[in-house]
Design a protein around this motif. Structure first.
Motif, PDB file in Angstrom:
ATOM      1  N   LYS A   1       0.838  -1.208   0.000  1.00  0.00           N
ATOM      2  CA  LYS A   1       0.000   0.000   0.000  1.00  0.00           C
ATOM      3  C   LYS A   1       0.871   1.254   0.000  1.00  0.00           C
ATOM      4  O   LYS A   1       0.562   2.234  -0.678  1.00  0.00           O
ATOM      5  N   VAL A   2       1.969   1.221   0.778  1.00  0.00           N
ATOM      6  CA  VAL A   2       2.872   2.380   0.812  1.00  0.00           C
ATOM      7  C   VAL A   2       3.439   2.642  -0.583  1.00  0.00           C
ATOM      8  O   VAL A   2       3.485   3.787  -1.047  1.00  0.00           O
ATOM      9  N   VAL A   3       3.836   1.567  -1.274  1.00  0.00           N
ATOM     10  CA  VAL A   3       4.364   1.726  -2.633  1.00  0.00           C
ATOM     11  C   VAL A   3       3.285   2.306  -3.548  1.00  0.00           C
ATOM     12  O   VAL A   3       3.542   3.214  -4.353  1.00  0.00           O
ATOM     13  N   ALA A   4       2.044   1.805  -3.395  1.00  0.00           N
ATOM     14  CA  ALA A   4       0.942   2.293  -4.235  1.00  0.00           C
ATOM     15  C   ALA A   4       0.698   3.776  -3.983  1.00  0.00           C
ATOM     16  O   ALA A   4       0.488   4.556  -4.917  1.00  0.00           O
ATOM     17  N   ILE A   5       0.747   4.178  -2.700  1.00  0.00           N
ATOM     18  CA  ILE A   5       0.535   5.601  -2.369  1.00  0.00           C
ATOM     19  C   ILE A   5       1.618   6.455  -3.021  1.00  0.00           C
ATOM     20  O   ILE A   5       1.337   7.508  -3.605  1.00  0.00           O
ATOM     21  N   TRP A   6       2.858   5.971  -2.941  1.00  0.00           N
ATOM     22  CA  TRP A   6       3.954   6.734  -3.534  1.00  0.00           C
ATOM     23  C   TRP A   6       3.759   6.867  -5.044  1.00  0.00           C
ATOM     24  O   TRP A   6       3.898   7.955  -5.605  1.00  0.00           O
ATOM     25  N   LEU A   7       3.385   5.766  -5.695  1.00  0.00           N
ATOM     26  CA  LEU A   7       3.193   5.804  -7.149  1.00  0.00           C
ATOM     27  C   LEU A   7       2.067   6.771  -7.523  1.00  0.00           C
ATOM     28  O   LEU A   7       2.201   7.571  -8.445  1.00  0.00           O
ATOM     29  N   LEU A   8       0.944   6.698  -6.767  1.00  0.00           N
ATOM     30  CA  LEU A   8      -0.190   7.573  -7.072  1.00  0.00           C
ATOM     31  C   LEU A   8       0.204   9.033  -6.888  1.00  0.00           C
ATOM     32  O   LEU A   8      -0.183   9.907  -7.668  1.00  0.00           O
ATOM     33  N   LEU A   9       0.975   9.306  -5.831  1.00  0.00           N
ATOM     34  CA  LEU A   9       1.366  10.686  -5.589  1.00  0.00           C
ATOM     35  C   LEU A   9       2.335  11.175  -6.659  1.00  0.00           C
ATOM     36  O   LEU A   9       2.278  12.330  -7.075  1.00  0.00           O
ATOM     37  N   GLN A  10       3.226  10.278  -7.109  1.00  0.00           N
ATOM     38  CA  GLN A  10       4.117  10.610  -8.219  1.00  0.00           C
ATOM     39  C   GLN A  10       3.305  11.108  -9.396  1.00  0.00           C
ATOM     40  O   GLN A  10       3.566  12.151  -9.973  1.00  0.00           O
ATOM     41  N   LEU A  11       2.291  10.284  -9.721  1.00  0.00           N
ATOM     42  CA  LEU A  11       1.446  10.552 -10.873  1.00  0.00           C
ATOM     43  C   LEU A  11       0.716  11.883 -10.712  1.00  0.00           C
ATOM     44  O   LEU A  11       0.759  12.757 -11.584  1.00  0.00           O
ATOM     45  N   SER A  12       0.049  12.058  -9.551  1.00  0.00           N
ATOM     46  CA  SER A  12      -0.795  13.245  -9.403  1.00  0.00           C
ATOM     47  C   SER A  12       0.061  14.492  -9.245  1.00  0.00           C
ATOM     48  O   SER A  12      -0.268  15.536  -9.807  1.00  0.00           O
ATOM     49  N   SER A  13       1.169  14.404  -8.515  1.00  0.00           N
ATOM     50  CA  SER A  13       1.945  15.633  -8.319  1.00  0.00           C
ATOM     51  C   SER A  13       2.594  16.052  -9.631  1.00  0.00           C
ATOM     52  O   SER A  13       2.647  17.241  -9.947  1.00  0.00           O
ATOM     53  N   GLY A  14       3.038  15.081 -10.414  1.00  0.00           N
ATOM     54  CA  GLY A  14       3.611  15.432 -11.708  1.00  0.00           C
ATOM     55  C   GLY A  14       2.591  16.088 -12.621  1.00  0.00           C
ATOM     56  O   GLY A  14       2.845  17.143 -13.203  1.00  0.00           O
ATOM     57  N   ALA A  15       1.394  15.470 -12.707  1.00  0.00           N
ATOM     58  CA  ALA A  15       0.366  16.000 -13.600  1.00  0.00           C
ATOM     59  C   ALA A  15      -0.141  17.356 -13.120  1.00  0.00           C
ATOM     60  O   ALA A  15      -0.357  18.278 -13.906  1.00  0.00           O
ATOM     61  N   VAL A  16      -0.328  17.480 -11.783  1.00  0.00           N
ATOM     62  CA  VAL A  16      -0.857  18.744 -11.248  1.00  0.00           C
ATOM     63  C   VAL A  16       0.164  19.859 -11.430  1.00  0.00           C
ATOM     64  O   VAL A  16      -0.186  20.999 -11.773  1.00  0.00           O
ATOM     65  N   ALA A  17       1.458  19.543 -11.228  1.00  0.00           N
ATOM     66  CA  ALA A  17       2.496  20.548 -11.445  1.00  0.00           C
ATOM     67  C   ALA A  17       2.462  21.022 -12.892  1.00  0.00           C
ATOM     68  O   ALA A  17       2.576  22.219 -13.176  1.00  0.00           O
TER      69      ALA A  17
END
Lengths: 113, 309
Positions: free
Chosen positions: A69-85
């Motif tokens: 789950k921790v890995v999944a959270i990191w991956l999701l945040l990677q995705l969203s922070s990159g796209a939102v930036a």
């Protein structure tokens, strides 16, 4: 076990350094694009390091599902922070091109703690 | 150590609250309000109330924050009323009175504080549920939950009532004004399936662990909004019967089960013995669906005339 704790401590500390630097950059850097640059580093590498530090602890205590789950959270945040930036940068760039926004006012606003 | 953390958390919550109400223009105050909701979520986690924390973050901070953001971002938003000093003082005094009343109630609680928790724990096996919060919401205090879903529906009707007759059957305004580069669509394509899974999981897991209809519904609503914002889904036509049926499924499904309680069990909102769990899951599913649609439509706002886009 000591080596494991040491690894966790080092990784989490390094992650915190990235978050501190990213926050400092968000507060101090002059324009939206550079501020986003600083913020994205904190999100990606800072959280990545913290996740890396927590992972061996979870795996060692048998909580493999929690580790996933921790890995999944990191991956999701990677995705969203990159796209939102990217999206924020588009708006900032467009505004700076058209002069739609008052850059001084915006900088003062976002610079407040 | 944990005391220091809690104190810091309280301080942060107070600062964010002050920032949200004290001064500044609309956007930064709404941002502070959303940050306040996230910090409050952490406070609820520290109080071991994970269900409340999830709801606060999803509905209190997320959905409400989005509604407020859309309100302050409107081009035709009216200028905020300049509140006079007397008005502010009065508001401050009333807030202080409420705070003093709440503080007095908490400080004057008898030791040990009166609690229905043992009663809930004693009757929990009869509900087939593992999460006592869900048992209280859907069984022991089902009437409260039923009325909450009705309140949500009334709120949406209130928002729709802001539209003039000629746009009544139309679509809500666009979420994001300009055509975007591929970033939003890319994000939506990847995140929406994951988010829908998370929302459904939260609804399903609510029976035994923190989660449930409101939290899962809020996540599903967020995913629908993201798909609409990215242009993957069309903006809904509000007059569509199927859409309105989805809105009504939760409150009226719940009400129907409640009335049937008189027939198959011995009271209003009583579940038929033997099949409690199945009926509860049906009711929860209907409520989750209705909450998701209602929250998404609340954010989308009233229907507007097409030519103004």
């Amino acid at each position: 076990m000591i080596a494991l704790h040491l690894l966790t401590g080092l990784c989490v500390l390094a992650g915190l350094v990235f978050f501190a630097a990213g926050t400092l950059g968000l507060l101090r850097l002059p324009d939206p694009l550079t501020r986003l640059h600083a913020l994205a580093k904190a999100d990606n590498i800072g959280l990545g390091l913290i996740a890396l530090g927590v992972l061996p602890q979870l795996v060692a205590s048998g909580a493999v599902l929690a580790a996933a789950k921790v890995v999944a959270i990191w991956l999701l945040l990677q995705l969203s922070s990159g796209a939102v930036a990217q999206l924020l940068a588009e708006v900032a760039f467009r505004d700076s091109e058209t002069g739609a926004d008052d850059p001084d006012g915006a900088a003062a606003e976002a610079g407040e703690p | 150590m944990s005391l220091a953390f809690d104190a810091l958390l309280c301080l942060l919550a107070l600062l964010a609250a002050l920032r949200a109400v004290a001064a500044g223009e609309g956007f930064s105050r709404v941002a502070a309000f959303m940050a306040y909701g996230l910090i409050l979520g952490l406070v609820w986690v520290r109080l071991a109330a994970v269900d409340v924390a999830l709801t606060e973050v999803a509905v209190g901070s997320g959905v409400t924050g989005l509604v407020l953001l859309r309100a302050v971002a409107r081009d035709d938003a009216p200028a905020p009323l300049a509140a006079g000093l007397a008005y502010r003082l009065l508001a401050g005094v009333v807030a202080l009175l409420v705070f003093a009343g709440l503080a007095a109630v908490v400080l004057l609680l008898p030791e040990p504080a009166p609690s229905l928790a043992p009663e809930v724990a004693r009757h929990l096996p009869a509900t087939d549920l593992g999460n006592p919060i869900t048992a209280v919401l859907i069984v022991f205090r089902a009437l409260d939950t039923l009325l909450e879903t009705v309140v949500l529906l009334l709120a949406l009707i209130g928002v729709w009532a802001l539209s003039p007759d000629r746009t009544w059957a139309g679509r809500p305004a666009v979420l994001l004004p300009a055509p975007w580069s591929g970033a939003l669509e890319f994000l939506a394509r990847l995140v929406v399936p994951v988010g829908v899974l998370v929302g459904l999981y939260m609804f399903w897991a609510g029976a035994d662990v923190p989660g449930g209809a409101f939290q899962g519904g809020a996540v599903l609503a967020a995913m629908a909004l993201m798909a609409i914002a990215a242009g993957l889904l069309p903006r809904p036509v509000l007059a569509r019967r199927r859409l309105r049926a989805l809105l009504l499924a939760g409150p009226f499904g719940f009400l129907l089960v409640g009335v049937l309680g008189w027939v198959f069990a011995d009271a209003f909102l009583a579940y038929p013995p033997g099949v409690e769990k199945a009926v509860i899951i049906l009711v929860e599913a209907a409520i989750t669906l209705s909450i998701a649609v209602t929250l998404a439509l609340l954010v989308l706002g009233p229907p507007v005339a097409e030519e103004t886009e």
